[in-house]
Design a protein around this motif. Structure first.
Motif, PDB file in Angstrom:
ATOM      1  N   ASP A  44       0.784  -1.216   0.048  1.00 57.34           N
ATOM      2  CA  ASP A  44       0.304  -0.158   0.063  1.00 57.34           C
ATOM      3  C   ASP A  44       0.791   1.190   0.024  1.00 57.34           C
ATOM      4  O   ASP A  44       0.603   2.381  -0.090  1.00 57.34           O
ATOM      5  N   GLY A  45       2.004   1.302   0.293  1.00 61.39           N
ATOM      6  CA  GLY A  45       2.902   2.418   0.503  1.00 61.39           C
ATOM      7  C   GLY A  45       3.877   2.184   1.614  1.00 61.39           C
ATOM      8  O   GLY A  45       3.926   1.259   2.356  1.00 61.39           O
ATOM      9  N   ARG A  99      -2.149   7.620   4.349  1.00 61.10           N
ATOM     10  CA  ARG A  99      -3.585   7.402   4.832  1.00 61.10           C
ATOM     11  C   ARG A  99      -4.123   8.975   5.070  1.00 61.10           C
ATOM     12  O   ARG A  99      -3.318   9.922   5.326  1.00 61.10           O
ATOM     13  N   PRO A 100      -5.509   9.150   4.780  1.00 65.58           N
ATOM     14  CA  PRO A 100      -5.761  10.617   4.897  1.00 65.58           C
ATOM     15  C   PRO A 100      -5.832  11.106   6.334  1.00 65.58           C
ATOM     16  O   PRO A 100      -6.252  10.369   7.265  1.00 65.58           O
ATOM     17  N   PRO A 101      -5.753  12.695   6.352  1.00 68.10           N
ATOM     18  CA  PRO A 101      -5.742  12.978   7.698  1.00 68.10           C
ATOM     19  C   PRO A 101      -7.461  13.016   8.154  1.00 68.10           C
ATOM     20  O   PRO A 101      -8.301  13.364   7.085  1.00 68.10           O
ATOM     21  N   VAL A 102      -7.582  12.730   9.068  1.00 71.08           N
ATOM     22  CA  VAL A 102      -9.173  12.561   9.468  1.00 71.08           C
ATOM     23  C   VAL A 102      -9.609  13.079  10.955  1.00 71.08           C
ATOM     24  O   VAL A 102      -8.458  13.326  11.782  1.00 71.08           O
ATOM     25  N   GLU A 146      -5.605  -2.061   8.025  1.00 70.54           N
ATOM     26  CA  GLU A 146      -4.356  -2.463   8.065  1.00 70.54           C
ATOM     27  C   GLU A 146      -4.224  -3.889   7.652  1.00 70.54           C
ATOM     28  O   GLU A 146      -5.237  -4.706   8.019  1.00 70.54           O
ATOM     29  N   ARG A 147      -3.151  -4.138   6.865  1.00 68.07           N
ATOM     30  CA  ARG A 147      -2.940  -5.689   6.322  1.00 68.07           C
ATOM     31  C   ARG A 147      -2.529  -6.421   7.537  1.00 68.07           C
ATOM     32  O   ARG A 147      -1.406  -5.871   8.278  1.00 68.07           O
ATOM     33  N   PRO A 148      -2.824  -7.679   7.632  1.00 68.62           N
ATOM     34  CA  PRO A 148      -2.382  -8.372   8.743  1.00 68.62           C
ATOM     35  C   PRO A 148      -0.838  -8.873   8.253  1.00 68.62           C
ATOM     36  O   PRO A 148      -0.499  -8.621   7.331  1.00 68.62           O
TER      37      PRO A 148
END
Length: 128
Positions: free
Chosen positions: A43-44, A105-108, A124-126
């Motif tokens: 994912d990065g 990840r977006p700021p929220v 999150e990936r395991p």
């Protein structure tokens, strides 16, 4: 705060028997964070923060000092949303082996952060 740290001798691995000593860290100037590691994921990038016990136990009013240690170890982590992920993990996911923070990840807001289990935008990936 950290007043008790002064009771420890500055010799490696040696504390007075009656003193409460912070966890040993790779960097003797660290108190809340043991170490960090950048990891490439599908994912990065992901910053894996490995807190010392003091970091897991830190009250909310010491989160800024703990975050400052993260930035000392990984200055490039100072991007939108990373501090909020850190605060969420420190407050609500204390017992994870590492607190994985992702700059993609977006700021929220905190309500969304909590609803997403500190992983907004994508779960999150395991670990494998």
């Amino acid at each position: 705060m950290r007043a008790f740290a002064a009771l420890c001798l500055s010799l490696p691995g040696l504390c007075l028997p009656f003193a409460a000593c912070p966890d040993a860290a790779a960097d003797p100037g660290l108190f809340f964070i043991d170490h960090v590691a950048w990891v490439d994921t599908p994912d990065g990038p992901s910053l894996h923060v490995f807190p010392a016990q003091a970091g897991r136990d830190a009250p909310v009013d010491e989160q800024s000092a703990a975050w400052a240690e993260v930035l000392r170890l990984a200055p490039e982590a100072d991007t939108p949303g990373m501090r909020e992920q850190f605060d969420c993990h420190q407050g609500f996911a204390k017992n994870k082996a590492s607190w994985n923070l992702e700059p993609w990840r977006p700021p929220v807001d905190m309500v969304t952060m909590l609803a997403s289990a500190c992983n907004p935008g994508k779960q999150e990936r395991p670990q494998t």
